[in-house]
Design a protein around this motif. Structure first.
Motif, PDB file in Angstrom:
ATOM      1  N   ASN A 255       0.859  -1.169   0.000  1.00  0.00           N
ATOM      2  CA  ASN A 255       0.000   0.000   0.000  1.00  0.00           C
ATOM      3  C   ASN A 255       0.899   1.224   0.000  1.00  0.00           C
ATOM      4  OD1 ASN A 255      -2.473  -1.555   0.435  1.00  0.00           O
ATOM      5  ND2 ASN A 255      -1.681  -1.895   2.501  1.00  0.00           N
ATOM      6  N   VAL A 256       0.624   2.183  -0.855  1.00  0.00           N
ATOM      7  CA  VAL A 256       1.487   3.349  -0.993  1.00  0.00           C
ATOM      8  C   VAL A 256       0.853   4.564  -0.346  1.00  0.00           C
ATOM      9  CG1 VAL A 256       2.618   4.922  -2.614  1.00  0.00           C
ATOM     10  CG2 VAL A 256       2.567   2.462  -3.090  1.00  0.00           C
ATOM     11  N   VAL A 257       1.620   5.244   0.495  1.00  0.00           N
ATOM     12  CA  VAL A 257       1.217   6.519   1.089  1.00  0.00           C
ATOM     13  C   VAL A 257       2.329   7.518   0.774  1.00  0.00           C
ATOM     14  CG1 VAL A 257       0.704   7.785   3.200  1.00  0.00           C
ATOM     15  CG2 VAL A 257      -0.080   5.422   2.942  1.00  0.00           C
ATOM     16  N   SER A 258       1.978   8.591   0.069  1.00  0.00           N
ATOM     17  CA  SER A 258       2.984   9.590  -0.299  1.00  0.00           C
ATOM     18  C   SER A 258       2.836  10.832   0.570  1.00  0.00           C
ATOM     19  CB  SER A 258       2.843   9.963  -1.774  1.00  0.00           C
ATOM     20  OG  SER A 258       1.567  10.515  -2.038  1.00  0.00           O
ATOM     21  N   PHE A 259       3.926  11.587   0.675  1.00  0.00           N
ATOM     22  CA  PHE A 259       3.923  12.804   1.479  1.00  0.00           C
ATOM     23  C   PHE A 259       4.663  13.914   0.745  1.00  0.00           C
ATOM     24  CE2 PHE A 259       7.805  10.547   2.494  1.00  0.00           C
ATOM     25  CZ  PHE A 259       8.765  11.547   2.533  1.00  0.00           C
ATOM     26  N   GLY A 260       4.223  15.162   0.949  1.00  0.00           N
ATOM     27  CA  GLY A 260       4.912  16.285   0.335  1.00  0.00           C
ATOM     28  C   GLY A 260       3.972  17.419  -0.006  1.00  0.00           C
ATOM     29  N   LYS A 261       4.451  18.314  -0.896  1.00  0.00           N
ATOM     30  CA  LYS A 261       3.673  19.470  -1.324  1.00  0.00           C
ATOM     31  C   LYS A 261       2.794  19.172  -2.531  1.00  0.00           C
ATOM     32  CE  LYS A 261       7.308  22.746   0.070  1.00  0.00           C
ATOM     33  NZ  LYS A 261       8.240  23.802  -0.432  1.00  0.00           N
ATOM     34  N   ALA A 262       3.137  18.162  -3.280  1.00  0.00           N
ATOM     35  CA  ALA A 262       2.447  17.879  -4.534  1.00  0.00           C
ATOM     36  C   ALA A 262       0.955  17.639  -4.307  1.00  0.00           C
ATOM     37  CB  ALA A 262       3.065  16.659  -5.209  1.00  0.00           C
ATOM     38  N   ALA A 263       0.154  18.007  -5.311  1.00  0.00           N
ATOM     39  CA  ALA A 263      -1.303  17.868  -5.202  1.00  0.00           C
ATOM     40  C   ALA A 263      -1.722  16.419  -5.000  1.00  0.00           C
ATOM     41  CB  ALA A 263      -1.971  18.445  -6.446  1.00  0.00           C
ATOM     42  N   HIS A 264      -0.922  15.469  -5.512  1.00  0.00           N
ATOM     43  CA  HIS A 264      -1.300  14.065  -5.399  1.00  0.00           C
ATOM     44  C   HIS A 264      -0.833  13.421  -4.092  1.00  0.00           C
ATOM     45  CE1 HIS A 264       2.780  13.884  -7.256  1.00  0.00           C
ATOM     46  NE2 HIS A 264       2.923  12.887  -6.395  1.00  0.00           N
ATOM     47  N   ALA A 265      -0.148  14.161  -3.230  1.00  0.00           N
ATOM     48  CA  ALA A 265       0.369  13.597  -1.983  1.00  0.00           C
ATOM     49  C   ALA A 265      -0.772  13.174  -1.066  1.00  0.00           C
ATOM     50  CB  ALA A 265       1.265  14.603  -1.276  1.00  0.00           C
ATOM     51  N   ASP A 266      -0.653  12.017  -0.458  1.00  0.00           N
ATOM     52  CA  ASP A 266      -1.666  11.539   0.487  1.00  0.00           C
ATOM     53  C   ASP A 266      -1.591  12.288   1.809  1.00  0.00           C
ATOM     54  OD1 ASP A 266      -2.742   9.315  -1.142  1.00  0.00           O
ATOM     55  OD2 ASP A 266      -0.702   8.538  -0.948  1.00  0.00           O
ATOM     56  N   VAL A 267      -0.387  12.610   2.230  1.00  0.00           N
ATOM     57  CA  VAL A 267      -0.183  13.486   3.390  1.00  0.00           C
ATOM     58  C   VAL A 267       0.431  14.756   2.816  1.00  0.00           C
ATOM     59  CG1 VAL A 267       0.957  13.792   5.618  1.00  0.00           C
ATOM     60  CG2 VAL A 267       0.128  11.531   4.932  1.00  0.00           C
ATOM     61  N   ARG A 268      -0.402  15.790   2.663  1.00  0.00           N
ATOM     62  CA  ARG A 268      -0.023  16.956   1.851  1.00  0.00           C
ATOM     63  C   ARG A 268       0.138  18.203   2.712  1.00  0.00           C
ATOM     64  NH1 ARG A 268      -3.108  20.755  -1.210  1.00  0.00           N
ATOM     65  NH2 ARG A 268      -5.030  19.680  -0.569  1.00  0.00           N
ATOM     66  N   LEU A 269       1.237  18.892   2.469  1.00  0.00           N
ATOM     67  CA  LEU A 269       1.480  20.156   3.151  1.00  0.00           C
ATOM     68  C   LEU A 269       0.511  21.214   2.636  1.00  0.00           C
ATOM     69  CD1 LEU A 269       3.282  21.888   5.047  1.00  0.00           C
ATOM     70  CD2 LEU A 269       4.665  22.421   3.018  1.00  0.00           C
ATOM     71  N   LEU A 270      -0.228  21.812   3.552  1.00  0.00           N
ATOM     72  CA  LEU A 270      -1.135  22.899   3.192  1.00  0.00           C
ATOM     73  C   LEU A 270      -0.505  24.260   3.454  1.00  0.00           C
ATOM     74  CD1 LEU A 270      -4.529  21.554   4.611  1.00  0.00           C
ATOM     75  CD2 LEU A 270      -3.733  21.520   2.231  1.00  0.00           C
ATOM     76  N   ASP A 271       0.242  24.339   4.560  1.00  0.00           N
ATOM     77  CA  ASP A 271       0.800  25.635   4.921  1.00  0.00           C
ATOM     78  C   ASP A 271       1.902  25.420   5.952  1.00  0.00           C
ATOM     79  OD1 ASP A 271       0.957  28.457   4.941  1.00  0.00           O
ATOM     80  OD2 ASP A 271      -0.182  28.523   6.804  1.00  0.00           O
ATOM     81  N   SER A 272       2.862  26.315   5.944  1.00  0.00           N
ATOM     82  CA  SER A 272       3.883  26.340   6.993  1.00  0.00           C
ATOM     83  C   SER A 272       4.312  27.773   7.212  1.00  0.00           C
ATOM     84  CB  SER A 272       5.091  25.474   6.617  1.00  0.00           C
ATOM     85  OG  SER A 272       5.767  26.004   5.487  1.00  0.00           O
ATOM     86  N   VAL A 273       4.447  28.132   8.470  1.00  0.00           N
ATOM     87  CA  VAL A 273       4.892  29.474   8.827  1.00  0.00           C
ATOM     88  C   VAL A 273       5.972  29.344   9.892  1.00  0.00           C
ATOM     89  CG1 VAL A 273       2.697  30.572   8.271  1.00  0.00           C
ATOM     90  CG2 VAL A 273       3.089  29.707  10.581  1.00  0.00           C
ATOM     91  N   PRO A 274       6.899  30.293   9.948  1.00  0.00           N
ATOM     92  CA  PRO A 274       7.956  30.229  10.965  1.00  0.00           C
ATOM     93  C   PRO A 274       7.374  30.251  12.374  1.00  0.00           C
ATOM     94  CG  PRO A 274       8.505  31.831   9.266  1.00  0.00           C
ATOM     95  CD  PRO A 274       7.074  31.446   9.034  1.00  0.00           C
TER      96      PRO A 274
END
Length: 486
Positions: A255-274
């Motif tokens: 089973n594949v779970v991807s992570f990152g900024k990409a639109a297809h990422a399963d765990v996707r970064l929405l926002d980050s602030v300092p």
């Protein structure tokens, strides 16, 4: 006897019936096919006599240049309870034909007896930090029920040693796997047999031996070969090799779970602030929920690492809340982001960022970007050579001129002959009247680098990044200026 029936029925759970010791003599002999000289119970397993603690089992391994049997007296003097040897000795021991094969056999026995959920971690960059972060998260949620490979014990000796050290009663096991050549991770993952296999990122580390980043991706994807049926592959969505990694995992039934900024990422970064602590406040989409948490470590690379941690914790049934707390509290590791405040003679302090353990083009860019984002009166970069780049060495070192300039560094100390290419690029910039050139010193070794940084002079408010491959020896520079370590 006048006692409550529940007390008489002790132990009343399966876990409470597990022995507190790690291994007894009979179990070691059965696992290794050896012969125990007498009964004993060990609390740990060690291969280095200098690190032996009271109650450890010492494996007398044979290396290319030395033989662990030479250090048996030292091991027993430090408190070893017994040893695994290939010749009879007067002290308690298990006699085997081959001590390395015996360590692998004991590792296999440890893996067979555990009911823990197992995680394997590899990647070109960040695998030790991610391994530590996953461990911290799972150890927190299980109240001390997690086990992991310590330091960077990720090779053909470190992995079986880490497995052999795994307690029978732990709930989670996290193991790091590294490689220099194709086929090495395949051998390690078949020992670990993870429920979840994590690849942090793909970058040109060890490209000298593998020839291309595609080959590096394939070598890292070997970790999926050990996945248990129904296991999960956690992979970076933002890498150009995403489809290559995904297809390798799917072909093995993962089973594949991807992570990152990409639109297809399963765990996707929405926002980050300092964040106020120098790290980041992260918001991520996990498909059916959004989570917000703080990462104490600075840099975009740690934002990506945190997504991998969250994906992994969820895949093994861990607590995402505990994971968030652990990421918020996790301190930098020695050689991998530890931060030291250096007291100066003028009464001020300077920040030293210790990234001295490892370096490749991707991690160099990431940590230089982190230096650029660090508030400082002046920024200084001490950069050691990047090893195992083969014919790519000059080009990759020369290319550091761009991230170095972007970091805002006023002074750079370059260490090692491989840094000739970067020195030439900086020299060209110094001859250009446009823009402010970066002052630099090119040094042959750590001692010269210490002298160059001392001559430049640290002042209150300075931030110093120390980054290089471990063999360059910049840990010595960190120890000199911070007063910590060797």
């Amino acid at each position: 006897m006048n006692a409550h029936p529940a007390m008489l029925a002790w132990p009343h759970t399966e876990d409470e019936a597990i022995p507190l010791g790690l291994w007894d003599a009979a179990a070691i002999a059965a696992a290794t096919g050896g012969t125990a000289s007498e009964d004993f119970l060990c609390s740990g397993v060690e291969i280095d006599s200098r690190d032996v603690r009271e109650g450890d089992l010492f494996f007398a391994l044979k290396g290319e240049t030395t033989d662990g049997h030479r250090f048996l007296d030292a091991a027993f003097a430090k408190g070893a309870i017994a040893a695994v040897v290939d010749r009879p000795i007067p002290q308690p021991h298990v006699l085997v034909a081959d001590t390395m094969a015996a360590l692998e056999a004991l590792a296999h026995a440890a893996r067979e007896r555990t009911r823990a959920r197992i995680v394997g971690v590899t990647g070109s960059v960040g695998k030790t930090g991610v391994k530590e972060a996953i461990f911290a998260a799972l150890d927190r949620s299980s109240r001390g029920g997690a086990h992991r490979s310590v330091k960077s014990y990720n090779n053909h000796v470190g992995v079986p040693l880490s497995l052999a050290r795994m307690p029978m009663h732990c709930g989670f096991g996290i193991f790091e796997m590294g490689m220099n050549h194709a086929g090495e991770i395949a051998a390690l993952t078949r020992q670990v047999r993870p429920h979840v296999a994590v690849i942090t990122t793909i970058a040109p580390a060890h490209i000298e031996n593998l020839g291309s980043e595609e080959a590096i991706a394939d070598a890292k994807a070997e970790i999926f070969q050990g996945l248990l049926p129904g296991g999960t592959a956690v992979i970076p969505a933002d890498t150009p090799y995403f489809e290559r990694l995904r297809d390798a995992a799917v072909a093995l039934g993962a089973n594949v779970v991807s992570f990152g900024k990409a639109a297809h990422a399963d765990v996707r970064l929405l926002d980050s602030v300092p964040a106020s602590n120098g790290g980041s406040l992260v918001t991520a989409d996990m498909g059916d929920a959004r989570i917000c948490y703080t990462v104490s470590a600075g840099g975009d690379h740690w934002i990506a690492n945190s997504l991998a941690v969250m994906a992994t914790v969820r895949a093994v049934g861990g607590d995402l809340g505990a994971a968030g707390l652990s990421l918020a509290e996790m301190a930098g590791l020695a050689g991998r982001g530890a931060r030291h405040q250096i007291a100066l003679d003028d009464g001020g302090t300077a920040l030293l960022i210790d990234e001295s353990y490892n370096a490749n083009p991707a991690s160099m860019r990431a940590t230089l970007a982190q230096l650029g984002a660090t508030p400082a009166r002046r920024r200084i970069a001490v950069l050691g050579a990047m090893k195992e780049l083969g014919d790519f060495t000059p080009a990759f070192h020369a290319a550091l001129v761009e991230p170095l300039a972007a970091s805002g560094a006023e002074f750079a100390v370059l260490v090692g002959p491989e840094m000739d290419a970067l020195a030439r690029e900086l020299g060209k910039a110094a001859g250009n009247t446009l823009g402010k050139p970066i002052r630099f010193a090119h040094c042959a070794n750590t001692d010269e680098a210490i002298a160059a940084l001392s001559a430049f002079g640290l002042e209150g408010g300075d931030a110093v990044l120390v980054k290089g491959s471990n063999s360059v020896g910049l840990a010595g520079l960190v120890a000199h200026f911070s007063g910590k370590g060797g």
